[in-house]
Design an enzyme around this catalytic site. Structure first.
Site, short mmCIF file in Angstrom:
data_model
loop_
_atom_site.label_atom_id
_atom_site.label_comp_id
_atom_site.label_asym_id
_atom_site.label_seq_id
_atom_site.Cartn_x
_atom_site.Cartn_y
_atom_site.Cartn_z
N LYS A 96 -24.14 -20.63 -13.81
CA LYS A 96 -24.65 -18.63 -14.28
C LYS A 96 -23.91 -18.46 -15.64
O LYS A 96 -22.50 -18.48 -16.05
CB LYS A 96 -23.84 -17.52 -13.60
CG LYS A 96 -24.65 -17.38 -12.07
CD LYS A 96 -25.53 -16.61 -12.44
CE LYS A 96 -27.45 -17.00 -11.39
NZ LYS A 96 -27.50 -16.13 -11.75
N TRP A 116 -29.77 -18.85 -15.11
CA TRP A 116 -29.08 -20.53 -14.46
C TRP A 116 -28.73 -21.89 -15.30
O TRP A 116 -30.10 -21.85 -15.76
CB TRP A 116 -29.51 -20.80 -12.93
CG TRP A 116 -28.95 -19.77 -11.99
CD1 TRP A 116 -28.92 -18.42 -12.42
CD2 TRP A 116 -29.75 -19.27 -10.60
NE1 TRP A 116 -28.71 -17.44 -10.41
CE2 TRP A 116 -29.67 -18.40 -9.88
CE3 TRP A 116 -30.88 -20.64 -9.77
CZ2 TRP A 116 -29.71 -18.45 -8.84
CZ3 TRP A 116 -30.64 -20.08 -8.83
CH2 TRP A 116 -30.28 -19.04 -7.72
N GLU A 167 -36.35 -14.08 -4.97
CA GLU A 167 -36.73 -13.46 -3.95
C GLU A 167 -36.64 -12.69 -2.98
O GLU A 167 -37.61 -11.63 -1.97
CB GLU A 167 -36.19 -15.20 -2.60
CG GLU A 167 -36.58 -16.18 -3.08
CD GLU A 167 -35.33 -16.74 -3.95
OE1 GLU A 167 -34.69 -16.03 -4.30
OE2 GLU A 167 -36.08 -17.90 -3.61
P1 AMP Z 1 -32.36 -15.13 -9.47
O1 AMP Z 1 -33.46 -15.19 -8.43
O2 AMP Z 1 -32.51 -15.59 -10.44
O3 AMP Z 1 -32.22 -13.91 -9.87
O4 AMP Z 1 -31.05 -15.11 -9.14
C1 AMP Z 1 -30.09 -14.64 -8.16
C2 AMP Z 1 -28.61 -15.32 -7.34
O5 AMP Z 1 -28.39 -14.54 -8.43
C3 AMP Z 1 -27.77 -14.75 -6.22
O6 AMP Z 1 -28.11 -15.42 -5.36
C4 AMP Z 1 -26.47 -14.41 -6.36
O7 AMP Z 1 -26.12 -16.35 -6.49
C5 AMP Z 1 -26.50 -13.98 -7.88
N1 AMP Z 1 -26.35 -12.69 -8.82
C6 AMP Z 1 -26.85 -12.00 -8.41
N2 AMP Z 1 -26.73 -10.82 -8.53
C7 AMP Z 1 -25.48 -10.88 -8.20
C8 AMP Z 1 -24.18 -10.57 -8.22
N3 AMP Z 1 -24.35 -9.34 -8.31
N4 AMP Z 1 -23.60 -10.94 -8.99
C9 AMP Z 1 -22.44 -12.40 -8.06
N5 AMP Z 1 -23.89 -12.67 -8.62
C10 AMP Z 1 -25.05 -12.32 -7.98
#
Ligand code: AMP
Length: 533
Positions: free
Chosen positions: A432, A437, A323
């Protein structure tokens, strides 16, 4: 001031004119490496634009891709959006029902797929999903080729001239679905304007620091949040690009990075740690690698430390979401931090997800909606807003933002007095695994439809390779003699193979909280010592 629309075709025209001799190298088909420069690339994009129009693709239509990171995928990015249509990248790791749902929801008119996804494409062609045309990107030798045409054959007959239409910068250019934890995936539609602004700001020296001397290899897939926007950012700043295709194994990746003199890579912690292990085993690094961007999940500190200390690779840690286009924070040191912190302290800082660039705002609130202090200690729900943050999901009438215009990330975080944000937890309990996911809720829902199973709960457990893997805790119904093999066989037919829990534990009862919900916190505590190999 003049109105100069910020569109993806303006990036293409710029790189063609100003950095036309910089290269694109693509490990696309088996044993075949395609090489061209941006001038030649732009001609192929124009051929593709002509081909799309010949197929009847109109402005606003969605054109889907099921493809690896290749020059062809990038041609699709530019040609589809350049004619005013929308490039819908589908994550091939979704289950078939999810892919079907996404295609129907997006109302895709055409599907361009890589050879590796022929079986999926074939199944889709047998369903009435509204896809009018299937095009295979690779050189295909399959005999079962009655349902698709060949990409290269189609390009070959098209002229290399095309005048890009002047588009409204606020129309959609790219569409990507989130792997939602509950319910169906949701689409995020990126506009030309949001893509351009995201590229201009994120590449800046103070942020991603992409420069024209760089050779960038986005290891992060182009089917997930536009490979973090790099197919737009990198050409905008004249750097060369290397696409590794389906070569995700450490050895193959290492050889490509080394041979093509890649200076900059971007990927999730799982892939980067596999690469690091390979480097350690061979006491060698890709010869000119100078920088890497890690995100998508939290990297462990030793990954950052080893790349920096043992291999002199500058690690940049970032955070974002589908998003948020996705770059929303990057962990670069402010001047006083660069000057005052020693190496160990700077490394510790790099484990944080970072600070916002211009164009993004962050806030933390507690459960009562009050802002919590930015003291680096107090947790809060992380909210974000900005010029490349989604306001509502594709096809939704209503906004997904709060009434005062913030997007609720679902992450729990702290922010310190210097503005550095650190993710503490995901408020939902998504697992994760290798940067992707796995929905614990969906696994639970499916398992509990099995005869002989009364209840199921899924939690994530630390895993040495995949960061986290699911384990499933089950309560049998009375007189049931279901065993692990039965539940595995049941799930195998219903979930992608990599969703399969690594361990199944039978218990008499699950801990239930005051509101009747299973207490995952308690389960995590109880099973924290489960060791997965
Ligand atoms: P997505 O929309 O599938 O890219 O996932 C986004 C989610 O991934 C975020 O809301 C976080 O929970 C997790 N995420 C992304 N980057 C990081 C990071 N550097 N460290 C920890 N969690 C992350």
């Amino acid at each position: 001031m003049m109105h100069f629309p910020l569109t993806t075709s303006s990036i293409l025209e710029y790189v063609e004119a100003e950095y036309g001799t910089r290269e694109l190298i693509s490990y696309c088909d088996k044993d075949f490496v395609f090489r061209c420069n941006y001038q030649e690339f732009a001609l192929r994009v124009k051929q593709l634009a002509n081909s799309l129009i010949a197929k009847g693709i109109k402005p606003g239509d969605r054109v889907a891709t099921l493809a690896w990171n290749t020059h062809r995928h990038m041609e699709l990015y530019y040609a589809i959006s350049g004619i005013g249509a929308i490039c819908h990248t589908i994550n091939p790791r979704y289950s078939m029902p999810q892919i079907e749902y996404i295609i129907k929801h997006a109302n895709d008119k055409a599907l361009y797929f890589d050879n590796d996804f022929l079986t999926i494409a074939k199944s889709l062609s047998e369903l009435s999903l509204g896809i009018e045309t299937f095009v295979c990107l690779g050189i295909n030798s399959s005999e079962d080729n009655s349902f698709f045409t060949s990409y290269e054959n189609e390009l070959a007959v098209q002229p290399t001239t095309f005048s890009w239409p002047v588009l409204d910068e606020n129309i959609g250019a790219a569409l990507c679905y989130t792997s939602g934890t509950t319910g169906n995936p949701k689409g995020v539609l990126y506009t030309h304007r949001s893509i351009c602004l995201h590229s201009i700001i994120s590449s800046h020296r103070e942020n991603l620091d992409v420069i024209s001397q760089d050779v960038v290899c986005p290891i992060v897939p182009m089917f997930h949040v536009n490979a973090w926007g790099l197919p737009y950012t990198v050409p905008m700043f004249g750097a060369s690009m290397v696409f590794a295709g389906s070569n995700m194994q450490a050895e193959a990746l290492f050889n490509i990075l080394d041979k093509e003199k890649v200076t900059y890579i971007a990927g999730v912690p799982t892939i980067l740690s596999a690469l690091l292990n390979y480097m350690d085993q061979h006491s060698s690094k890709p010869q000119v690698l100078r920088k890497l961007l890690v995100g998508g999940a939290a990297p462990n500190t030793s990954l950052i430390e080893k790349f920096e200390q043992d291999y002199d690779v500058n690690v940049l840690h970032g955070w974002g979401m589908t998003e948020t286009s996705p770059v929303a924070t990057l962990c670069t040191p402010k001047p006083h931090i660069r000057e005052n912190l020693n190496f160990a302290e700077q490394l510790a800082l790099k484990s944080k997800q970072g600070r916002r660039p211009y164009g993004v705002e962050l806030k933390l609130i507690n459960t009562s909606g009050e802002i919590v202090p930015h003291d680096g200690k107090t947790f809060g729900d992380l909210l974000v807003r900005g010029a490349w943050v989604s306001e509502r999901y594709f096809g939704c009438e209503t906004s997904s933002s709060t009434p005062d215009g913030w997007f609720e990330t679902g992450d729990i975080a702290t922010i310190d007095q210097d503005g550095y944000m650190q993710i503490v937890d995901r408020s939902k309990d998504v697992i994760k695994s290798g940067g992707e996911w796995i929905s614990s809720v969906e696994l639970e829902n499916i398992a509990s439809t099995m005869q002989g199973i009364a209840q199921a709960a899924v939690i994530g457990v630390a895993h040495p390779k995949w960061t986290e893997r699911p384990i499933m805790i089950l309560v049998k119904s009375a007189n049931s003699n279901v065993n692990t093999d039965d539940i595995k066989a049941f799930l195998a037919e219903r979930v992608p193979s990599w969703w399969m829990p690594d361990s199944f534990i039978f218990t008499d009862a699950l801990p239930i909280g005051a509101t009747g919900k299973v207490q995952k916190k308690d389960l995590r505590e109880k099973y924290k010592d489960v060791v997965l190999s």
